[in-house]
Design a protein around this motif. Structure first.
Motif, PDB file in Angstrom:
ATOM      1  N   LEU A  54      28.879  39.314  42.950  1.00 59.53           N
ATOM      2  CA  LEU A  54      28.632  40.066  41.843  1.00 59.53           C
ATOM      3  C   LEU A  54      28.772  41.450  42.145  1.00 59.53           C
ATOM      4  CD1 LEU A  54      27.663  39.927  38.695  1.00 59.53           C
ATOM      5  CD2 LEU A  54      25.388  39.901  39.860  1.00 59.53           C
ATOM      6  N   LEU A  55      28.071  41.852  43.129  1.00 55.39           N
ATOM      7  CA  LEU A  55      28.119  43.357  43.414  1.00 55.39           C
ATOM      8  C   LEU A  55      29.579  43.900  43.718  1.00 55.39           C
ATOM      9  CD1 LEU A  55      26.516  45.780  44.278  1.00 55.39           C
ATOM     10  CD2 LEU A  55      26.696  45.063  46.597  1.00 55.39           C
ATOM     11  N   LEU A  56      30.456  43.271  44.378  1.00 57.90           N
ATOM     12  CA  LEU A  56      31.930  43.559  44.343  1.00 57.90           C
ATOM     13  C   LEU A  56      32.524  43.643  43.089  1.00 57.90           C
ATOM     14  CD1 LEU A  56      33.915  44.379  46.336  1.00 57.90           C
ATOM     15  CD2 LEU A  56      34.515  41.798  46.753  1.00 57.90           C
ATOM     16  N   VAL A  57      32.459  42.524  42.275  1.00 58.48           N
ATOM     17  CA  VAL A  57      33.104  42.370  41.269  1.00 58.48           C
ATOM     18  C   VAL A  57      32.568  43.495  40.298  1.00 58.48           C
ATOM     19  CG1 VAL A  57      33.497  40.789  39.216  1.00 58.48           C
ATOM     20  CG2 VAL A  57      33.617  40.061  41.473  1.00 58.48           C
ATOM     21  N   SER A  58      31.279  43.809  40.020  1.00 62.01           N
ATOM     22  CA  SER A  58      30.968  44.779  39.238  1.00 62.01           C
ATOM     23  C   SER A  58      31.405  46.226  39.595  1.00 62.01           C
ATOM     24  CB  SER A  58      29.431  44.828  39.073  1.00 62.01           C
ATOM     25  OG  SER A  58      28.781  45.080  40.535  1.00 62.01           O
ATOM     26  N   PHE A  59      31.534  46.314  40.977  1.00 63.41           N
ATOM     27  CA  PHE A  59      32.211  47.754  41.258  1.00 63.41           C
ATOM     28  C   PHE A  59      33.378  47.791  41.016  1.00 63.41           C
ATOM     29  CE2 PHE A  59      34.301  49.931  44.820  1.00 63.41           C
ATOM     30  CZ  PHE A  59      33.744  51.144  44.632  1.00 63.41           C
ATOM     31  N   VAL A  60      34.301  46.905  41.271  1.00 66.90           N
ATOM     32  CA  VAL A  60      35.736  46.788  41.427  1.00 66.90           C
ATOM     33  C   VAL A  60      35.991  46.985  39.693  1.00 66.90           C
ATOM     34  CG1 VAL A  60      37.839  45.609  41.300  1.00 66.90           C
ATOM     35  CG2 VAL A  60      36.279  45.369  43.275  1.00 66.90           C
ATOM     36  N   VAL A  61      35.298  46.196  38.764  1.00 58.68           N
ATOM     37  CA  VAL A  61      35.679  46.531  37.420  1.00 58.68           C
ATOM     38  C   VAL A  61      35.285  47.754  36.815  1.00 58.68           C
ATOM     39  CG1 VAL A  61      34.794  45.588  34.921  1.00 58.68           C
ATOM     40  CG2 VAL A  61      35.401  43.759  37.102  1.00 58.68           C
ATOM     41  N   SER A  62      34.121  48.225  37.403  1.00 58.47           N
ATOM     42  CA  SER A  62      33.906  49.373  36.813  1.00 58.47           C
ATOM     43  C   SER A  62      34.540  50.450  37.298  1.00 58.47           C
ATOM     44  CB  SER A  62      32.397  49.958  37.054  1.00 58.47           C
ATOM     45  OG  SER A  62      32.259  50.048  38.396  1.00 58.47           O
ATOM     46  N   LEU A  63      35.339  50.590  38.378  1.00 59.53           N
ATOM     47  CA  LEU A  63      36.175  51.321  39.229  1.00 59.53           C
ATOM     48  C   LEU A  63      37.542  51.323  38.427  1.00 59.53           C
ATOM     49  CD1 LEU A  63      36.509  53.640  41.482  1.00 59.53           C
ATOM     50  CD2 LEU A  63      37.527  51.544  42.893  1.00 59.53           C
ATOM     51  N   VAL A  64      37.888  50.040  38.017  1.00 58.45           N
ATOM     52  CA  VAL A  64      39.259  49.804  37.292  1.00 58.45           C
ATOM     53  C   VAL A  64      39.071  50.611  36.055  1.00 58.45           C
ATOM     54  CG1 VAL A  64      40.911  48.230  36.159  1.00 58.45           C
ATOM     55  CG2 VAL A  64      39.943  47.932  38.724  1.00 58.45           C
ATOM     56  N   VAL A  65      38.174  50.235  35.130  1.00 60.83           N
ATOM     57  CA  VAL A  65      37.918  50.799  33.905  1.00 60.83           C
ATOM     58  C   VAL A  65      37.719  52.472  34.058  1.00 60.83           C
ATOM     59  CG1 VAL A  65      36.049  51.248  32.087  1.00 60.83           C
ATOM     60  CG2 VAL A  65      36.620  48.831  33.022  1.00 60.83           C
ATOM     61  N   ASP A  66      37.153  52.732  34.955  1.00 62.10           N
ATOM     62  CA  ASP A  66      37.456  54.501  35.325  1.00 62.10           C
ATOM     63  C   ASP A  66      38.574  54.956  35.493  1.00 62.10           C
ATOM     64  OD1 ASP A  66      35.589  56.634  35.179  1.00 62.10           O
ATOM     65  OD2 ASP A  66      36.067  56.733  37.192  1.00 62.10           O
ATOM     66  N   VAL A  67      39.338  54.471  36.344  1.00 65.99           N
ATOM     67  CA  VAL A  67      40.553  54.806  36.896  1.00 65.99           C
ATOM     68  C   VAL A  67      41.647  54.568  35.552  1.00 65.99           C
ATOM     69  CG1 VAL A  67      42.480  54.409  38.291  1.00 65.99           C
ATOM     70  CG2 VAL A  67      40.256  54.334  39.184  1.00 65.99           C
ATOM     71  N   ARG A  68      41.683  53.469  34.743  1.00 63.24           N
ATOM     72  CA  ARG A  68      42.540  53.294  33.671  1.00 63.24           C
ATOM     73  C   ARG A  68      42.518  54.500  32.638  1.00 63.24           C
ATOM     74  NH1 ARG A  68      43.178  47.696  31.185  1.00 63.24           N
ATOM     75  NH2 ARG A  68      44.900  48.895  30.328  1.00 63.24           N
ATOM     76  N   ARG A  69      41.517  54.996  32.535  1.00 61.27           N
ATOM     77  CA  ARG A  69      41.285  56.279  31.649  1.00 61.27           C
ATOM     78  C   ARG A  69      42.173  57.422  31.868  1.00 61.27           C
ATOM     79  NH1 ARG A  69      35.702  57.564  29.360  1.00 61.27           N
ATOM     80  NH2 ARG A  69      34.838  55.556  28.483  1.00 61.27           N
TER      81      ARG A  69
END
Length: 69
Positions: A54-69
């Motif tokens: 869960l920690l890894l997935v939440s970090f990766v998802v928030s990173l991808v969302v932030d980078v896509r902007r």
């Protein structure tokens, strides 16, 4: 007093950094893992494994969302 302010600013910048959303996702996933651990809904080994994922997935998802902007 200046030392305490500098100390607090260092830790704020170290933990929050440039993006508060990543820090919030990590804290939220740790809080969920702690909640499941304290309620005793699952064995500790399973909670640790799922919490790590869960920690890894939440970090990766928030990173991808932030980078896509």
């Amino acid at each position: 007093m200046r030392f305490l302010k500098g100390f607090g600013m260092f830790w704020y910048d170290f933990i929050i950094g440039d993006d508060w959303k990543i820090a919030a996702a990590v804290v939220l996933s740790l809080a969920v893992t702690l909640g499941v651990t304290l309620t005793g809904l699952a064995p500790l080994g399973a909670v640790a494994a799922v919490g790590g994922v869960l920690l890894l997935v939440s970090f990766v998802v928030s990173l991808v969302v932030d980078v896509r902007r």
